[in-house]
Design a protein around this motif. Structure first.
Motif, mmCIF file in Angstrom:
data_model
loop_
_atom_site.group_PDB
_atom_site.id
_atom_site.type_symbol
_atom_site.label_atom_id
_atom_site.label_comp_id
_atom_site.label_asym_id
_atom_site.label_seq_id
_atom_site.Cartn_x
_atom_site.Cartn_y
_atom_site.Cartn_z
ATOM 1 N N LEU A 68 17.241 1.028 25.570
ATOM 2 C CA LEU A 68 17.971 1.228 26.887
ATOM 3 C C LEU A 68 19.642 1.336 25.512
ATOM 4 C CD1 LEU A 68 19.279 1.796 29.587
ATOM 5 C CD2 LEU A 68 18.857 -0.494 29.730
ATOM 6 N N GLU A 69 19.023 0.283 24.648
ATOM 7 C CA GLU A 69 20.663 0.393 23.566
ATOM 8 C C GLU A 69 20.409 0.854 22.546
ATOM 9 O OE1 GLU A 69 22.111 -2.449 24.319
ATOM 10 O OE2 GLU A 69 20.967 -3.154 26.035
ATOM 11 N N ASP A 70 19.081 2.007 21.947
ATOM 12 C CA ASP A 70 18.990 2.693 20.985
ATOM 13 C C ASP A 70 19.767 3.603 21.194
ATOM 14 O OD1 ASP A 70 16.540 0.830 20.346
ATOM 15 O OD2 ASP A 70 15.620 2.236 20.860
ATOM 16 N N ASP A 71 19.427 4.107 19.360
ATOM 17 C CA ASP A 71 20.870 5.784 19.024
ATOM 18 C C ASP A 71 20.103 6.831 19.722
ATOM 19 O OD1 ASP A 71 22.610 6.827 18.559
ATOM 20 O OD2 ASP A 71 22.300 7.558 16.731
ATOM 21 N N HIS B 152 26.120 2.026 29.004
ATOM 22 C CA HIS B 152 24.671 1.468 29.354
ATOM 23 C C HIS B 152 24.267 1.756 30.675
ATOM 24 C CE1 HIS B 152 22.470 -1.889 29.701
ATOM 25 N NE2 HIS B 152 21.669 -1.773 28.446
ATOM 26 N N ARG C 176 23.443 4.668 31.254
ATOM 27 C CA ARG C 176 21.318 5.026 31.437
ATOM 28 C C ARG C 176 21.302 4.008 31.592
ATOM 29 N NH1 ARG C 176 22.580 3.808 24.277
ATOM 30 N NH2 ARG C 176 23.881 4.873 23.975
ATOM 31 N N ASP C 177 21.334 3.444 32.417
ATOM 32 C CA ASP C 177 20.599 2.295 33.383
ATOM 33 C C ASP C 177 20.014 3.294 34.102
ATOM 34 O OD1 ASP C 177 18.458 -0.146 33.802
ATOM 35 O OD2 ASP C 177 20.536 -0.689 34.870
ATOM 36 N N LYS D 202 14.955 -3.512 28.815
ATOM 37 C CA LYS D 202 15.171 -3.143 27.454
ATOM 38 C C LYS D 202 14.636 -1.706 27.022
ATOM 39 C CE LYS D 202 18.342 -6.072 27.004
ATOM 40 N NZ LYS D 202 19.555 -5.802 28.036
ATOM 41 N N LYS D 203 13.463 -1.093 27.325
ATOM 42 C CA LYS D 203 12.352 -0.051 26.521
ATOM 43 C C LYS D 203 11.510 0.181 27.801
ATOM 44 C CE LYS D 203 11.976 -0.894 21.625
ATOM 45 N NZ LYS D 203 12.718 -0.159 21.455
#
Length: 179
Positions: free
Chosen positions: A53-56, A71, A74-75, A95-96
């Motif tokens: 979720l936080e990745d580029d 964010h 994405r979520d 997060k993943k």
């Protein structure tokens, strides 16, 4: 445009409003559906199994139009895939995400086709050979995520299509296919 390899994104990828979560429910539902299809298609063509979720992640921004997904967006898009059974959160903090561009049953069917097409009935292979061996080159199995592969193999084992056995290390785990 963001580096997407040889992947050709759909037309909406260059339309700035699609990078902003839409406030109207009907419009947002259509937006979510488009993004879910885009994520699955991209992951399938690029053989990507995990998105952070936080990745580029390349799809989450488009430098050509200077837009990035929030964010929250994405979520919502990844959670939509989870709701559809096309992804699973890998951690409690969400997060993943494990992307299932093929469902586990579909991967199991793919393995059975691979075995039949290569005359591997009644033969033994290691799990790593299935993922990265010469026989699997050019198939969807080549480079497959180990977690997804193991789940598909366990499903086939439960159905009596194969027997799994452990070696001295994870690299030695083996599979004997049934005829």
């Amino acid at each position: 445009m963001q580096k997407l390899g040889d992947f050709k994104p759909p037309h909406f990828f260059n339309y700035p409003p699609y990078f902003t979560l839409q406030p109207l429910k009907d419009t947002q539902q259509k937006q979510v559906q488009l993004w879910k299809e885009l994520i699955l298609d991209y992951c399938r063509t690029q053989k990507i199994f995990v998105i952070g979720l936080e990745d580029d992640f390349p799809l989450f921004s488009n430098s050509a139009i200077e837009r990035s997904l929030s964010h929250e967006a994405r979520d919502i898009f990844l959670s939509g895939l989870v709701s559809d059974g096309r992804a699973e959160w890998m951690d409690k903090g969400h997060k993943k995400c494990l992307i299932l561009w093929l469902r586990i049953q579909d991967w199991a069917d793919c393995i059975l086709r691979f075995v039949k097409d290569n005359g591997l009935e009644d033969s033994v292979m290691t799990v790593e050979e299935i993922r990265s061996g010469i026989e699997s080159q050019g198939t969807e199995l080549h480079g497959m995520d180990r977690t997804v592969l193991m789940r598909a193999l366990r499903m086939l084992e439960q159905k009596g299509k194969l027997a799994m056995f452990k070696g001295s290390s994870a690299d030695d785990e083996g599979v004997k296919f049934s005829a």
